[in-house]
Design a protein around this motif. Structure first.
Motif, short mmCIF file in Angstrom:
data_model
loop_
_atom_site.label_atom_id
_atom_site.label_comp_id
_atom_site.label_asym_id
_atom_site.label_seq_id
_atom_site.Cartn_x
_atom_site.Cartn_y
_atom_site.Cartn_z
N THR A 1 5.07 6.10 -0.98
CA THR A 1 4.55 6.64 0.27
C THR A 1 4.52 8.14 0.15
OG1 THR A 1 6.77 6.68 1.23
CG2 THR A 1 5.45 4.74 1.68
N TYR B 1 16.33 4.56 -0.73
CA TYR B 1 14.98 4.80 -0.21
C TYR B 1 13.98 3.91 -0.93
CZ TYR B 1 10.66 7.27 0.91
OH TYR B 1 9.40 7.56 1.32
N ASP C 1 4.03 -12.48 2.97
CA ASP C 1 3.20 -12.85 4.11
C ASP C 1 1.84 -13.35 3.63
OD1 ASP C 1 5.28 -11.99 5.73
OD2 ASP C 1 4.29 -10.13 6.35
N LYS D 1 12.99 -14.07 2.71
CA LYS D 1 12.25 -14.29 3.94
C LYS D 1 11.94 -15.78 4.06
CE LYS D 1 8.71 -12.00 6.65
NZ LYS D 1 7.70 -10.97 6.68
N GLU E 1 13.68 0.43 0.57
CA GLU E 1 12.86 0.34 1.79
C GLU E 1 11.39 0.17 1.44
OE1 GLU E 1 13.55 3.56 4.54
OE2 GLU E 1 15.68 3.54 4.11
N MET E 2 10.90 0.98 0.49
CA MET E 2 9.49 0.89 0.08
C MET E 2 9.21 -0.46 -0.57
SD MET E 2 8.48 4.65 -1.39
CE MET E 2 9.69 4.60 -2.71
N GLN F 1 10.89 -3.33 -0.22
CA GLN F 1 10.96 -4.43 0.74
C GLN F 1 9.67 -4.51 1.56
OE1 GLN F 1 14.23 -4.45 3.53
NE2 GLN F 1 13.86 -6.58 4.03
N SER F 2 9.15 -3.38 1.97
CA SER F 2 7.92 -3.36 2.74
C SER F 2 6.77 -4.00 1.95
CB SER F 2 7.57 -1.92 3.13
OG SER F 2 6.36 -1.88 3.80
N LYS F 3 6.65 -3.63 0.69
CA LYS F 3 5.58 -4.16 -0.15
C LYS F 3 5.78 -5.66 -0.43
CE LYS F 3 1.99 -3.88 -2.85
NZ LYS F 3 0.65 -3.65 -2.34
N ASN G 1 7.41 -7.80 1.42
CA ASN G 1 7.16 -8.54 2.66
C ASN G 1 5.67 -8.82 2.82
OD1 ASN G 1 9.74 -8.99 3.64
ND2 ASN G 1 9.81 -7.07 4.77
N LEU G 2 4.84 -7.83 2.52
CA LEU G 2 3.38 -8.03 2.59
C LEU G 2 2.93 -9.10 1.60
CD1 LEU G 2 2.08 -4.34 2.89
CD2 LEU G 2 2.10 -6.10 4.68
#
Length: 173
Positions: A84, A143, A157, A32, A146-147, A149-151, A153-154
């Motif tokens: 999740t 799968y 950020d 990112k 996906e989880m 990458q989401s974490k 990314n946070l």
């Protein structure tokens, strides 16, 4: 005779499956890029170094390489494996995500890259049964990816936000 033919077909089918090479999946890697306007490369680098010191228990234990002139910091970290839903979280109790973080900075920009992503479980006991640990790579299109990458990314950020806020705190005292 009929049973022998069926057994032969099943036997050859199973042998064929046993010697088939496993399907190789590309490992996951996330990157990112952040626009951090108004900050020079050295300010971003110092902010990343401060973030590592605050985000981890010991930045010295995490940071494996740093070069201020290049604006690069590379560290190895881990965290609880993101999950999740109740079923997924129960299946991933005591599981870690290990990773390598690379942060490159230049005037007004920062690039955060995560790779060497591994799902790791240490050996344990459950109801008197010894469970072997494991360490498996996170596949690119899984799968789990996906989880993860989401974490991540946070996490990235948060890093970018804290770097911008920290520079303001550093100059406003």
């Amino acid at each position: 005779m009929k049973n022998i033919v069926i057994a032969s077909i099943l036997g050859f089918g199973l042998v064929g499956c046993a010697i088939s090479p496993p399907v190789q999946s590309e490992p996951a890697k996330f990157e990112k890029i952040y626009e951090i306007n108004g900050l020079a490369k050295d300010q971003i680098y110092d902010g990343v170094r401060q973030w590592f010191a605050i985000a981890y228990k010991s930045a010295d234990a995490v940071i494996q390489y740093e070069d201020k002139s290049a604006g690069t910091i590379i560290g190895k970290g881990n965290m609880a494996f993101p999950c999740t839903g109740a079923l997924n979280c129960m299946a991933n109790q005591n599981v870690l995500l290990t990773f390598t973080t690379r942060v490159d900075s230049k005037d007004g920009k920062m690039r955060v890259t995560y790779d060497d992503l591994m799902k790791k479980s240490n050996p344990s006991y459950s109801n008197g049964i010894r469970l072997n640990g494991y360490e498996i790579p996170i596949a690119k299109n899984s799968y789990d990816a996906e989880m993860v990458q989401s974490k991540l990314n946070l996490l990235s950020d948060e890093m970018a936000s804290k770097i911008q806020k920290q520079q303001k705190v550093n100059s406003d005292w």
